[in-house]
Design a protein around this motif. Structure first.
Motif, PDB file in Angstrom:
ATOM      1  N   GLN A 274      33.873 -17.415   2.411  1.00 27.40           N
ATOM      2  CA  GLN A 274      34.362 -18.566   3.168  1.00 27.40           C
ATOM      3  C   GLN A 274      33.206 -19.485   3.577  1.00 27.40           C
ATOM      4  N   ASP A 275      31.980 -18.936   3.629  1.00 30.66           N
ATOM      5  CA  ASP A 275      30.810 -19.752   3.947  1.00 30.66           C
ATOM      6  C   ASP A 275      30.497 -20.760   2.847  1.00 30.66           C
ATOM      7  N   THR A 276      31.012 -20.514   1.632  1.00 32.61           N
ATOM      8  CA  THR A 276      30.703 -21.405   0.512  1.00 32.61           C
ATOM      9  C   THR A 276      31.615 -22.625   0.451  1.00 32.61           C
ATOM     10  N   ARG A 277      32.593 -22.692   1.327  1.00 30.36           N
ATOM     11  CA  ARG A 277      33.493 -23.844   1.324  1.00 30.36           C
ATOM     12  C   ARG A 277      32.738 -25.112   1.708  1.00 30.36           C
ATOM     13  N   THR A 278      33.284 -26.249   1.343  1.00 27.30           N
ATOM     14  CA  THR A 278      32.664 -27.527   1.664  1.00 27.30           C
ATOM     15  C   THR A 278      32.429 -27.636   3.160  1.00 27.30           C
ATOM     16  N   GLY A 279      31.170 -27.886   3.539  1.00 26.29           N
ATOM     17  CA  GLY A 279      30.803 -27.982   4.940  1.00 26.29           C
ATOM     18  C   GLY A 279      30.411 -26.667   5.572  1.00 26.29           C
ATOM     19  N   GLY A 280      30.572 -25.556   4.835  1.00 23.50           N
ATOM     20  CA  GLY A 280      30.228 -24.248   5.367  1.00 23.50           C
ATOM     21  C   GLY A 280      28.729 -24.007   5.335  1.00 23.50           C
ATOM     22  N   PRO A 281      28.262 -22.934   6.010  1.00 25.24           N
ATOM     23  CA  PRO A 281      26.817 -22.652   6.068  1.00 25.24           C
ATOM     24  C   PRO A 281      26.197 -22.338   4.716  1.00 25.24           C
ATOM     25  N   ALA A 282      27.003 -21.912   3.739  1.00 29.40           N
ATOM     26  CA  ALA A 282      26.473 -21.643   2.390  1.00 29.40           C
ATOM     27  C   ALA A 282      27.080 -22.601   1.375  1.00 29.40           C
ATOM     28  N   ASP A 283      27.450 -23.802   1.846  1.00 24.46           N
ATOM     29  CA  ASP A 283      27.980 -24.823   0.939  1.00 24.46           C
ATOM     30  C   ASP A 283      26.945 -25.118  -0.145  1.00 24.46           C
ATOM     31  N   GLY A 284      27.351 -24.998  -1.396  1.00 19.50           N
ATOM     32  CA  GLY A 284      26.430 -25.154  -2.514  1.00 19.50           C
ATOM     33  C   GLY A 284      26.231 -23.859  -3.269  1.00 19.50           C
ATOM     34  N   ALA A 285      26.343 -22.732  -2.574  1.00 20.36           N
ATOM     35  CA  ALA A 285      26.276 -21.438  -3.247  1.00 20.36           C
ATOM     36  C   ALA A 285      27.617 -21.143  -3.921  1.00 20.36           C
ATOM     37  N   HIS A 286      27.618 -20.132  -4.748  1.00 19.12           N
ATOM     38  CA  HIS A 286      28.810 -19.813  -5.531  1.00 19.12           C
ATOM     39  C   HIS A 286      28.779 -18.318  -5.811  1.00 19.12           C
ATOM     40  N   LEU A 287      29.856 -17.620  -5.529  1.00 15.52           N
ATOM     41  CA  LEU A 287      29.904 -16.179  -5.778  1.00 15.52           C
ATOM     42  C   LEU A 287      30.693 -15.893  -7.049  1.00 15.52           C
ATOM     43  N   GLU A 304      43.686 -15.730  -4.043  1.00 11.46           N
ATOM     44  CA  GLU A 304      43.887 -16.251  -2.694  1.00 11.46           C
ATOM     45  C   GLU A 304      42.634 -16.977  -2.199  1.00 11.46           C
ATOM     46  N   ALA A 305      41.472 -16.394  -2.484  1.00  7.35           N
ATOM     47  CA  ALA A 305      40.216 -17.015  -2.042  1.00  7.35           C
ATOM     48  C   ALA A 305      40.005 -18.367  -2.726  1.00  7.35           C
ATOM     49  N   LYS A 306      40.311 -18.453  -3.995  1.00  9.13           N
ATOM     50  CA  LYS A 306      40.190 -19.726  -4.706  1.00  9.13           C
ATOM     51  C   LYS A 306      41.109 -20.777  -4.090  1.00  9.13           C
ATOM     52  N   SER A 307      42.324 -20.370  -3.745  1.00 10.22           N
ATOM     53  CA  SER A 307      43.292 -21.321  -3.187  1.00 10.22           C
ATOM     54  C   SER A 307      42.850 -21.845  -1.828  1.00 10.22           C
ATOM     55  N   ARG A 308      42.016 -21.066  -1.117  1.00 12.09           N
ATOM     56  CA  ARG A 308      41.523 -21.497   0.194  1.00 12.09           C
ATOM     57  C   ARG A 308      40.286 -22.393   0.089  1.00 12.09           C
ATOM     58  N   GLY A 309      39.756 -22.534  -1.111  1.00 13.77           N
ATOM     59  CA  GLY A 309      38.582 -23.377  -1.288  1.00 13.77           C
ATOM     60  C   GLY A 309      37.272 -22.630  -1.365  1.00 13.77           C
ATOM     61  N   ASP A 310      37.304 -21.289  -1.376  1.00 11.81           N
ATOM     62  CA  ASP A 310      36.073 -20.523  -1.553  1.00 11.81           C
ATOM     63  C   ASP A 310      35.533 -20.786  -2.953  1.00 11.81           C
ATOM     64  N   ARG A 311      34.217 -20.916  -3.061  1.00 11.02           N
ATOM     65  CA  ARG A 311      33.600 -21.127  -4.367  1.00 11.02           C
ATOM     66  C   ARG A 311      33.344 -19.760  -4.991  1.00 11.02           C
ATOM     67  N   ILE A 312      34.295 -19.335  -5.779  1.00 11.11           N
ATOM     68  CA  ILE A 312      34.273 -17.987  -6.340  1.00 11.11           C
ATOM     69  C   ILE A 312      34.840 -18.035  -7.754  1.00 11.11           C
ATOM     70  N   SER A 313      34.259 -17.261  -8.630  1.00 12.05           N
ATOM     71  CA  SER A 313      34.759 -17.152  -9.999  1.00 12.05           C
ATOM     72  C   SER A 313      34.679 -15.700 -10.424  1.00 12.05           C
ATOM     73  N   VAL A 314      35.266 -15.392 -11.573  1.00 15.22           N
ATOM     74  CA  VAL A 314      35.341 -14.004 -12.010  1.00 15.22           C
ATOM     75  C   VAL A 314      35.340 -13.937 -13.529  1.00 15.22           C
ATOM     76  N   GLU A 315      34.723 -12.911 -14.036  1.00 13.38           N
ATOM     77  CA  GLU A 315      34.703 -12.643 -15.477  1.00 13.38           C
ATOM     78  C   GLU A 315      35.310 -11.269 -15.749  1.00 13.38           C
ATOM     79  N   THR A 316      35.765 -11.078 -16.971  1.00 13.51           N
ATOM     80  CA  THR A 316      36.049  -9.736 -17.458  1.00 13.51           C
ATOM     81  C   THR A 316      35.376  -9.602 -18.821  1.00 13.51           C
TER      82      THR A 316
END
Length: 637
Positions: A274-287, A304-316
């Motif tokens: 949630q810190d990676t969201r726009t304006g958050g303390p880790a805005d610019g980082a990406h998990l 759910e995290a993506k829908s909230r605006g967290d900068r998160i991605s996933v691979e398989t």
């Protein structure tokens, strides 16, 4: 006597001449020629096919390569009539696609080259259509957790790369709370950081907890780079195994790593993403969550995290999509990996998530070892080293299974090229400045040519370039999709079982010292005198200036309604504004997308007669200042 005197006078000149000749001989031999680096030693040529996969779909035609880059393309069945060149490589019905970018591979160099190494690993990558891979910070020795250990990687890689290679750095407890250590590692050029939330099996790469990860994200924010996480947490109480459970049974191993381990880790990660969201303390980082195996609750949490605006991605990975627990034979430890391959129902859900875009991309997680560590004869899943050896096979494996689910060539390019390119380009704002991941004008000529319909057997007669083919779970399988050729930056590095004689590929990394030098040059020049040539030579450096960051907000260039018919006719293509010789009409600190202005260098040259009309085109950036900026267009040629 006069003859002797003359000899003494010319002797120094003779020595000087010999020295010059030796110098130039050494200079010319120190760097491999294009003929050594490429099986097709031409600097300017065309690659043609009836199936070229581009960002705008599959086309029939040809793309022109000059030096390292794609500089133009021609579509339609009559493309030969439009080309005045004898240097054409026509692949007919074979697919021409952007080279694969593998964001997750362990090449074990330096320190454990008996496991793999840069020479064999990158040869295997080239033979598999991978043109760029990002090497993980562990399984080599020492692990890459500092600027000093990164230098050991760079030294080991020198003149040993058949495809381009970048590096992830390691986030470990030792450096997580040391901001200067992380800054040093990131400034030295790693593309991001990687951490484990469970024991990694490597002594000098201990696991991290959510506090370490929070610090890592904060450090990465100012560099706008990703943190990759192995998301499994061991439960507080030890998982119980029945004394009668057979260690040779794959189901016994599966019990030791249930889906709940992935789910628990992801729940903890979402407390900091949630810190990676726009304006958050880790805005610019990406998990970025690596090698997702669980397609149930873990995937729901990520969505759910993506829908909230967290900068998160996933691979398989292909092995989770190709195999299921039910088909793994007792004692066949080639299939052991972590997280584990789960049941067939889970596999079906993974495919659904991938096809629907909930899983962002694919990676190999190529993780080889010495055969002895796999305990192939003993077959003990609980003691054997984990990891799937797969680098050369991921394209045909993905296609062989994916076509049964309706996967398209365009989706393969998305999963293996476009999305990984964005991740390695530091994600989000700077994705508009990367120059790989698609067959597009201005991009590096990183290309794979392959025949999707051609079947082949992975057996002893098939040329395999992994150091230890016997440990791969894919041996003995029949696959569809044979790789014919791979181009890296315009060099034909692999074709029909042959590699170029020299390893000439390059490192892909972000060097902040190098970048800051260009940033300073931009800052010291008045805005009105900035030259486009300077910006376009170093777009990623320009991106990190205040003006450049604002520029990156615009992925596309909107065109005002007053555009001419000539401008409208060019609109479906990437516009080339290399003809702009100054930025005198740019005001304040706003600029339209630099990538769009810099990439398409050929369009105006081929449409020079339209320049006067194009001067009437007006570009603007509404989202930043709501001002409109007319661009002065001129031609140098």
């Amino acid at each position: 006597m006069e003859t002797l005197s003359l000899l003494w006078r010319i002797f120094p000149l003779f020595i000087l001449l010999i020295s010059v000749l030796i110098f130039y001989a050494n200079t010319n031999t120190s760097k491999p020629s294009r003929g050594d680096c490429s099986l097709f030693p031409h600097d300017n040529f065309w690659v043609a096919s009836k199936r070229i996969v581009t960002p705008r779909g599959i086309i029939s035609g040809a793309v022109e390569v000059k030096g390292e880059n794609i500089i133009s393309k021609i579509t339609g069945g009559n493309w030969r009539q439009k080309i005045n060149s004898a240097q054409i490589v026509d692949y007919g019905e074979a697919v021409v696609m952007p080279g694969l970018i593998d964001v997750h591979a362990h090449l074990d160099d330096p320190g454990r080259t008996e496991w793999e190494g840069f020479p064999s690993g990158t040869k295997a990558a080239a033979a598999g259509g991978i043109t760029t891979l990002i090497d993980m910070p562990l399984n080599s020795f020492p692990s890459t957790v500092s600027e000093e250990t990164l230098q050991l990687k760079l030294k080991a890689a020198k003149e040993n790369l058949h495809v381009d290679v970048g590096f992830w750095g390691g986030l470990v407890p030792e450096n997580a709370f040391n901001a200067s250590a992380l800054d040093g590692l990131l400034r030295a050029g790693v593309l991001g950081l990687k951490s484990f939330m469970c024991p990694s099996g490597i002594n000098d790469f201990p696991m991290t907890n959510v506090s370490h990860i929070k610090e890592g994200l904060a450090a990465l924010a100012k560099y706008r780079r990703p943190l990759l996480v192995h998301a499994e947490i061991q439960p507080d109480s030890e998982i119980y195994l029945d004394p009668n459970d057979d260690p040779r049974s794959y189901l016994t191993y599966l019990k030791t790593r249930p889906p709940s381990m992935e789910q628990a880790a992801i729940r903890e990660l979402l407390t900091v993403t949630q810190d990676t969201r726009t304006g958050g303390p880790a805005d610019g980082a990406h998990l970025h969550i690596v090698h997702l195996s669980d397609a149930t609750s873990s995937l729901d949490l990520i969505k759910e995290a993506k829908s909230r605006g967290d900068r998160i991605s996933v691979e398989t990975c292909p092995h989770y999509l190709a195999f299921s627990a039910e088909e793994i034979s007792d004692g066949d430890t080639r299939f052991k990996c972590a997280p584990p391959i789960r049941d067939s129902a889970n596999k079906e859900k993974l495919w659904k998530a991938l096809l629907e875009g909930d899983i962002d991309m694919l990676s190999s997680d190529h993780s080889p070892s010495e055969p002895e560590l796999k305990l192939l004869e003993e077959g003990n899943f609980l003691r054997a080293w984990g990891g799937i050896s797969s680098l050369q096979f991921v394209l045909p494996v993905t296609w062989s299974h994916g076509r049964n689910y309706g996967a398209t060539l365009e989706q393969l390019a998305l999963w293996w090229s476009e999305k990984p390119a964005k991740l390695t380009g530091q994600s989000l704002h700077s994705v508009y400045f990367i120059n790989l991941g698609a067959i597009a004008i201005g991009n590096h000529a990183d290309i794979v040519v392959w025949e999707p319909e051609l079947e082949f057997d992975l057996n002893g007669s098939h040329p395999i370039y992994h150091k230890h083919p016997c440990i791969s779970a894919y041996m003995g399988k029949t696959l569809s999709g044979k790789v014919l050729a791979s181009f890296v930056r315009g060099n034909l590095v692999y074709e029909d079982g042959k590699h170029a004689s020299a390893a000439c590929a390059q490192l892909r990394f972000q060097n902040s010292r190098h970048r800051r030098r260009y940033q300073q040059s931009f800052k010291t020049k008045p805005l009105k005198t900035l030259e486009w040539d300077s910006i376009c030579r170093q777009p990623s450096s320009f991106a990190f200036t205040t003006m450049g960051f604002s520029a990156a907000k615009s992925a596309k260039i909107p065109i005002e309604r007053k555009q001419t018919s000539a401008a409208k006719s060019l609109l479906p293509f990437k516009l080339d504004f290399s003809g702009i010789v100054d930025a005198s009409e740019i005001v304040d600190s706003s600029l339209v997308s630099v990538r769009e202005l810099c990439l398409v260098k050929r369009t105006l040259k081929s449409a020079i007669g339209l320049l006067e009309q194009l001067k009437e085109v007006v570009f603007f950036v509404g989202s930043i200042t709501k001002l409109q900026f007319p661009f002065r267009i001129g031609a140098k040629d």
